[in-house]
Design a protein around this motif. Sequence first.
Motif, mmCIF file in Angstrom:
data_model
loop_
_atom_site.group_PDB
_atom_site.id
_atom_site.type_symbol
_atom_site.label_atom_id
_atom_site.label_comp_id
_atom_site.label_asym_id
_atom_site.label_seq_id
_atom_site.Cartn_x
_atom_site.Cartn_y
_atom_site.Cartn_z
ATOM 1 N N GLU A 13 38.173 42.347 46.537
ATOM 2 C CA GLU A 13 37.669 41.002 47.107
ATOM 3 C C GLU A 13 36.492 40.536 46.015
ATOM 4 O OE1 GLU A 13 38.661 38.569 48.913
ATOM 5 O OE2 GLU A 13 40.054 39.865 49.496
ATOM 6 N N TYR A 14 35.677 41.793 45.640
ATOM 7 C CA TYR A 14 34.793 41.388 44.669
ATOM 8 C C TYR A 14 35.206 41.075 43.299
ATOM 9 C CZ TYR A 14 30.543 42.172 41.518
ATOM 10 O OH TYR A 14 29.622 41.913 40.729
ATOM 11 N N SER A 15 36.387 41.780 42.904
ATOM 12 C CA SER A 15 37.067 41.679 41.586
ATOM 13 C C SER A 15 37.479 40.102 41.663
ATOM 14 C CB SER A 15 38.298 42.347 41.349
ATOM 15 O OG SER A 15 37.926 43.812 41.720
ATOM 16 N N LYS A 16 38.176 39.615 42.391
ATOM 17 C CA LYS A 16 38.705 38.163 42.613
ATOM 18 C C LYS A 16 37.413 37.120 42.741
ATOM 19 C CE LYS A 16 41.395 38.599 46.373
ATOM 20 N NZ LYS A 16 42.484 38.471 47.404
ATOM 21 N N SER A 17 36.326 37.447 43.172
ATOM 22 C CA SER A 17 35.215 36.641 43.116
ATOM 23 C C SER A 17 34.689 36.213 41.982
ATOM 24 C CB SER A 17 34.107 37.196 44.060
ATOM 25 O OG SER A 17 33.240 38.023 43.347
ATOM 26 N N PHE A 18 35.151 37.076 40.754
ATOM 27 C CA PHE A 18 34.440 36.381 39.453
ATOM 28 C C PHE A 18 34.947 34.894 38.886
ATOM 29 C CE2 PHE A 18 34.231 41.236 38.799
ATOM 30 C CZ PHE A 18 32.917 41.177 38.501
ATOM 31 N N ALA A 19 36.252 34.567 39.486
ATOM 32 C CA ALA A 19 36.759 33.561 39.179
ATOM 33 C C ALA A 19 35.963 32.249 39.850
ATOM 34 C CB ALA A 19 38.344 33.390 39.435
ATOM 35 N N LYS A 20 35.060 32.514 40.961
ATOM 36 C CA LYS A 20 34.736 31.417 41.804
ATOM 37 C C LYS A 20 33.177 31.329 41.173
ATOM 38 C CE LYS A 20 36.996 33.175 45.934
ATOM 39 N NZ LYS A 20 36.530 34.130 46.466
ATOM 40 N N LYS A 21 32.693 32.182 40.268
ATOM 41 C CA LYS A 21 31.238 32.330 39.808
ATOM 42 C C LYS A 21 31.051 31.107 38.903
ATOM 43 C CE LYS A 21 29.880 36.526 41.888
ATOM 44 N NZ LYS A 21 30.071 37.773 41.740
ATOM 45 N N ASP A 33 42.004 39.293 32.996
ATOM 46 C CA ASP A 33 40.580 38.571 33.210
ATOM 47 C C ASP A 33 40.403 38.012 34.508
ATOM 48 O OD1 ASP A 33 38.592 36.884 32.854
ATOM 49 O OD2 ASP A 33 39.364 35.765 31.182
ATOM 50 N N PHE A 34 39.536 38.676 35.122
ATOM 51 C CA PHE A 34 39.192 38.291 36.574
ATOM 52 C C PHE A 34 38.413 36.858 36.663
ATOM 53 C CE2 PHE A 34 39.563 42.979 37.867
ATOM 54 C CZ PHE A 34 40.826 42.695 37.927
ATOM 55 N N THR A 35 38.026 36.335 35.581
ATOM 56 C CA THR A 35 37.351 35.303 35.619
ATOM 57 C C THR A 35 38.126 33.971 35.527
ATOM 58 O OG1 THR A 35 37.061 35.006 33.252
ATOM 59 C CG2 THR A 35 35.271 36.192 34.517
ATOM 60 N N ASP A 36 39.672 34.089 35.278
ATOM 61 C CA ASP A 36 40.657 33.069 35.215
ATOM 62 C C ASP A 36 41.207 33.116 36.493
ATOM 63 O OD1 ASP A 36 42.681 31.644 34.806
ATOM 64 O OD2 ASP A 36 43.301 32.905 32.863
ATOM 65 N N PRO A 37 41.225 31.704 36.910
ATOM 66 C CA PRO A 37 41.564 31.549 38.394
ATOM 67 C C PRO A 37 43.071 31.849 38.585
ATOM 68 C CG PRO A 37 40.081 29.758 37.652
ATOM 69 C CD PRO A 37 40.309 30.739 36.541
ATOM 70 N N LYS A 38 43.571 31.653 37.391
ATOM 71 C CA LYS A 38 45.137 31.888 37.246
ATOM 72 C C LYS A 38 45.706 33.276 37.481
ATOM 73 C CE LYS A 38 46.177 29.342 33.826
ATOM 74 N NZ LYS A 38 45.434 28.314 32.781
ATOM 75 N N VAL A 90 43.382 35.387 38.970
ATOM 76 C CA VAL A 90 43.092 35.816 40.278
ATOM 77 C C VAL A 90 44.174 35.355 41.249
ATOM 78 C CG1 VAL A 90 41.545 35.559 42.139
ATOM 79 C CG2 VAL A 90 40.910 36.189 39.853
ATOM 80 N N ALA A 91 44.812 34.092 41.108
ATOM 81 C CA ALA A 91 45.657 33.839 42.183
ATOM 82 C C ALA A 91 46.982 34.568 42.208
ATOM 83 C CB ALA A 91 46.038 32.266 41.910
ATOM 84 N N GLU A 92 47.196 35.298 41.279
ATOM 85 C CA GLU A 92 48.462 36.091 41.125
ATOM 86 C C GLU A 92 48.029 37.589 41.685
ATOM 87 O OE1 GLU A 92 49.770 36.072 37.158
ATOM 88 O OE2 GLU A 92 50.325 33.959 37.325
ATOM 89 N N ILE A 93 46.946 37.792 41.847
ATOM 90 C CA ILE A 93 46.793 39.284 42.551
ATOM 91 C C ILE A 93 47.057 39.348 43.928
ATOM 92 C CG2 ILE A 93 44.821 40.884 43.179
ATOM 93 C CD1 ILE A 93 43.272 39.950 40.667
ATOM 94 N N LYS A 94 47.809 40.084 44.321
ATOM 95 C CA LYS A 94 48.327 40.380 45.762
ATOM 96 C C LYS A 94 47.571 41.609 46.194
ATOM 97 C CE LYS A 94 52.380 37.918 45.393
ATOM 98 N NZ LYS A 94 51.973 37.187 44.357
ATOM 99 N N ASP A 95 46.685 41.353 47.232
ATOM 100 C CA ASP A 95 45.846 42.170 47.850
ATOM 101 C C ASP A 95 46.499 43.698 47.965
ATOM 102 O OD1 ASP A 95 44.063 40.482 47.695
ATOM 103 O OD2 ASP A 95 43.780 40.337 49.800
ATOM 104 N N ASP A 96 47.832 43.866 48.820
ATOM 105 C CA ASP A 96 48.585 44.911 48.787
ATOM 106 C C ASP A 96 48.826 45.628 47.600
ATOM 107 O OD1 ASP A 96 50.441 43.066 48.526
ATOM 108 O OD2 ASP A 96 51.651 43.605 50.121
ATOM 109 N N HIS A 97 49.273 44.973 46.732
ATOM 110 C CA HIS A 97 49.592 45.488 45.272
ATOM 111 C C HIS A 97 48.390 46.143 44.803
ATOM 112 C CE1 HIS A 97 50.253 45.510 41.007
ATOM 113 N NE2 HIS A 97 51.599 45.730 41.397
#
Length: 112
Positions: free
Chosen positions: A104-112, A55-60, A62-69
């Motif tokens: 970046e877009y996937s991670k931005s769902f949690a900020k909206k 769930d990309f809307t959950d900040p927790k 998103v916080a665990e997503i590592k860009d290189d992974h």
Amino acid sequence: MKLSILIAAVLALVSYQTRAADAAVIANYTKHCASCHGKDGTGNTTMGKKIGAKDFTDPKVVAEIKDDHALKNLKEGVKDKNGKEIKKPFTGKITEDEMKALIEYSKSFAKK
Ligand code: HEC
């Protein structure tokens, strides 16, 4: 006076380009990613539920997503523990820069 017109023109151009870039990212997301991750990023789709999309809307989350992974995951795809491919590689379909923008877009769902 002339200078302010020039500045206004430059600003208009910059904001236009930003919006065009956003639109391209959203179009790519809708085409390649939304079937699993959902247009809203929740992963609340038939496919997403079946394979356990996060769930990309959950900040927790998103916080665990590592860009290189995440980038490796897009380039090479994802297999489940039995070696069955659950996410196809996107190499050849979209460029690396597009992948990065999509992460970046996937991670931005949690900020909206
Ligand atoms: C076939 C379904 C499917 C499609 C299509 C798909 N994904 Fe995923 N995605 C998944 C699954 C399942 C996971 C969870 C894998 C895991 O545990 O890391 C995942 C994980 C992710 C992650 C988190 C990666 C990490 O390292 O934690 C990101 C970011 C992501 N996807 C972005 C995208 C983007 C961007 C697209 C479109 C280019 C996309 N996905 C297309 C199924 C999909």
